[in-house]
Scaffold this active site. Sequence first.
Site, PDB file in Angstrom:
ATOM      1  N   PRO A  68      -3.044 140.533 -17.433  1.00 32.34           N
ATOM      2  CA  PRO A  68      -3.159 141.969 -17.723  1.00 32.34           C
ATOM      3  C   PRO A  68      -3.421 142.812 -16.471  1.00 32.34           C
ATOM      4  CG  PRO A  68      -4.266 140.701 -19.431  1.00 32.34           C
ATOM      5  CD  PRO A  68      -3.848 139.714 -18.376  1.00 32.34           C
ATOM      6  N   LYS A 173       5.473 150.713 -10.247  1.00 31.27           N
ATOM      7  CA  LYS A 173       5.350 150.361 -11.673  1.00 31.27           C
ATOM      8  C   LYS A 173       4.390 151.318 -12.391  1.00 31.27           C
ATOM      9  CE  LYS A 173       5.414 148.067 -15.509  1.00 31.27           C
ATOM     10  NZ  LYS A 173       6.602 148.011 -16.356  1.00 31.27           N
ATOM     11  N   LYS A 242      -4.030 151.182 -19.052  1.00 32.69           N
ATOM     12  CA  LYS A 242      -4.369 150.624 -17.726  1.00 32.69           C
ATOM     13  C   LYS A 242      -3.382 151.107 -16.661  1.00 32.69           C
ATOM     14  CE  LYS A 242      -2.406 146.938 -16.989  1.00 32.69           C
ATOM     15  NZ  LYS A 242      -1.150 146.420 -16.442  1.00 32.69           N
TER      16      LYS A 242
HETATM   17  P1  NDP Z   1      -0.664 139.796 -23.001  1.00 32.69           P
HETATM   18  O1  NDP Z   1      -1.949 140.423 -23.333  1.00 32.69           O
HETATM   19  O2  NDP Z   1       0.315 139.477 -24.075  1.00 32.69           O
HETATM   20  O3  NDP Z   1      -0.922 138.392 -22.215  1.00 32.69           O
HETATM   21  C1  NDP Z   1      -1.833 138.296 -21.176  1.00 32.69           C
HETATM   22  C2  NDP Z   1      -1.826 136.896 -20.574  1.00 32.69           C
HETATM   23  O4  NDP Z   1      -2.819 136.832 -19.558  1.00 32.69           O
HETATM   24  C3  NDP Z   1      -2.162 135.809 -21.570  1.00 32.69           C
HETATM   25  O5  NDP Z   1      -1.540 134.613 -21.167  1.00 32.69           O
HETATM   26  C4  NDP Z   1      -3.688 135.705 -21.429  1.00 32.69           C
HETATM   27  O6  NDP Z   1      -4.198 134.440 -21.795  1.00 32.69           O
HETATM   28  C5  NDP Z   1      -3.818 135.884 -19.941  1.00 32.69           C
HETATM   29  N1  NDP Z   1      -5.130 136.397 -19.551  1.00 32.69           N
HETATM   30  C6  NDP Z   1      -5.734 137.533 -19.975  1.00 32.69           C
HETATM   31  N2  NDP Z   1      -6.906 137.712 -19.324  1.00 32.69           N
HETATM   32  C7  NDP Z   1      -7.043 136.653 -18.495  1.00 32.69           C
HETATM   33  C8  NDP Z   1      -8.045 136.250 -17.579  1.00 32.69           C
HETATM   34  N3  NDP Z   1      -9.143 136.988 -17.375  1.00 32.69           N
HETATM   35  N4  NDP Z   1      -7.864 135.094 -16.890  1.00 32.69           N
HETATM   36  C9  NDP Z   1      -6.761 134.338 -17.092  1.00 32.69           C
HETATM   37  N5  NDP Z   1      -5.789 134.654 -17.956  1.00 32.69           N
HETATM   38  C10 NDP Z   1      -5.917 135.811 -18.642  1.00 32.69           C
HETATM   39  O7  NDP Z   1      -0.019 140.711 -21.885  1.00 32.69           O
HETATM   40  P2  NDP Z   1       1.549 140.882 -21.511  1.00 32.69           P
HETATM   41  O8  NDP Z   1       2.157 139.537 -21.349  1.00 32.69           O
HETATM   42  O9  NDP Z   1       2.174 141.874 -22.428  1.00 32.69           O
HETATM   43  O10 NDP Z   1       1.388 141.612 -20.093  1.00 32.69           O
HETATM   44  C11 NDP Z   1       1.130 140.905 -18.884  1.00 32.69           C
HETATM   45  C12 NDP Z   1       1.367 141.880 -17.720  1.00 32.69           C
HETATM   46  O11 NDP Z   1       2.736 142.300 -17.747  1.00 32.69           O
HETATM   47  C13 NDP Z   1       0.502 143.156 -17.813  1.00 32.69           C
HETATM   48  O12 NDP Z   1       0.088 143.557 -16.551  1.00 32.69           O
HETATM   49  C14 NDP Z   1       1.470 144.163 -18.439  1.00 32.69           C
HETATM   50  O13 NDP Z   1       1.098 145.498 -18.107  1.00 32.69           O
HETATM   51  C15 NDP Z   1       2.791 143.713 -17.825  1.00 32.69           C
HETATM   52  N6  NDP Z   1       3.987 144.102 -18.599  1.00 32.69           N
HETATM   53  C16 NDP Z   1       4.106 143.835 -19.949  1.00 32.69           C
HETATM   54  C17 NDP Z   1       5.245 144.233 -20.625  1.00 32.69           C
HETATM   55  C18 NDP Z   1       5.446 143.979 -22.087  1.00 32.69           C
HETATM   56  O14 NDP Z   1       6.449 144.484 -22.649  1.00 32.69           O
HETATM   57  N7  NDP Z   1       4.582 143.205 -22.768  1.00 32.69           N
HETATM   58  C19 NDP Z   1       6.344 144.961 -19.932  1.00 32.69           C
HETATM   59  C20 NDP Z   1       6.150 145.088 -18.508  1.00 32.69           C
HETATM   60  C21 NDP Z   1       5.003 144.709 -17.886  1.00 32.69           C
HETATM   61  P3  NDP Z   1      -4.607 134.081 -23.318  1.00 32.69           P
HETATM   62  O15 NDP Z   1      -3.402 133.459 -23.941  1.00 32.69           O
HETATM   63  O16 NDP Z   1      -5.755 133.155 -23.163  1.00 32.69           O
HETATM   64  O17 NDP Z   1      -5.016 135.390 -23.978  1.00 32.69           O
END
Ligand code: NDP
Length: 298
Positions: A68, A173, A242
């Site tokens: 995130p 971004k 964010k």
């Molecule tokens: P999600 O909330 O779906 O997934 C977050 C991932 O990060 C999960 O694998 C989670 O693990 C892991 N995670 C969260 N906190 C921690 C931590 N403290 N330490 C280790 N692992 C952690 O987010 P998205 O996949 O949607 O987004 C990821 C990034 O991509 C963000 O920065 C977002 O802004 C960006 N993004 C997302 C888009 C979208 O359409 N979804 C489009 C473009 C960019 P766990 O499985 O344990 O929760």
Amino acid sequence: MSLPVAFLGLGAIGAPMARHLATDAFTLRVWNRTASRAAAFAAEHGATHAKTPAEAVRGASAVVTCFPVSRDLESLLDGPDGLLAGLSKGAVLIDCTSGDPATSQRIAARLAAAGVDFLDAPVSGGVKAAVAGTLTVMIGGDAATLKRARPVIDAFGEKVIHCGAVGTGDAVKAVNNALLAMHVWSTAEGLITLRRAGVDPAVALDVINTSSGRSNASMNLFPERVITRAFPRTFRLALLDKDVGIAAQVARDQKVPSPLIQLTAELFQAAHRALGEEADHVEAVKFVESLAGQEIIP
Ligand code: NDP
């Protein structure tokens, strides 16, 4: 010879990105905070999964991370299970988190001291483009590092743009997403106003989408998600909040008068607080509707 690659962070967008690295061209090892997700991914896609970040990146030439916020990556650097304990000299870390420039610059400096190169490489195009392998990837870092990382980035990216030094990918971004947030909010206000004035929102969109007020929000998000009331959950409002916050901080750091970006950051913070952690970004429209006491319905 296949390239040893690690992918950490199998979330909504990370998991479909990682799937493009589960091919003969790469030897893929994954790690996820919730270990069951990594185990399920590995079983489904013929990858291996690691118990710790250090184990995931040991021996990898390239490491892709997608969390995130940048602080999540920074917090995984240290300790016996941390990234720095496993990373090999000469490896490149490609961070696809939509991060913040200052933290990315700190991470890059820590990695450089260990002989590891860093790129901030946030993506756009959403889950749809991640599944298709057609993401836009905006890169901050040096050109030689990007050249080495290209085979990995090309696996999930279609348009790869070098924006400048470390942190500039994050900055681009954040500003892009601030514009997205403005379009979602302003289109909602506009359609609510027109609905009160007696215009069917579908008719209003028909006009706007062939006129100068159109945007991705009006052309795609509103017809597919708002008018249908489907509001699918693909990109969390918490993450857009964010991103707008990062854009607002970058503008302040650069001493740019930016009333619109600062106001958008406040509005999306309020929408996030009202709708919670799991709401989709387009659900911000529901918050605008609640302020007006008027839904956008045909
Ligand atoms: P999600 O909330 O779906 O997934 C977050 C991932 O990060 C999960 O694998 C989670 O693990 C892991 N995670 C969260 N906190 C921690 C931590 N403290 N330490 C280790 N692992 C952690 O987010 P998205 O996949 O949607 O987004 C990821 C990034 O991509 C963000 O920065 C977002 O802004 C960006 N993004 C997302 C888009 C979208 O359409 N979804 C489009 C473009 C960019 P766990 O499985 O344990 O929760």
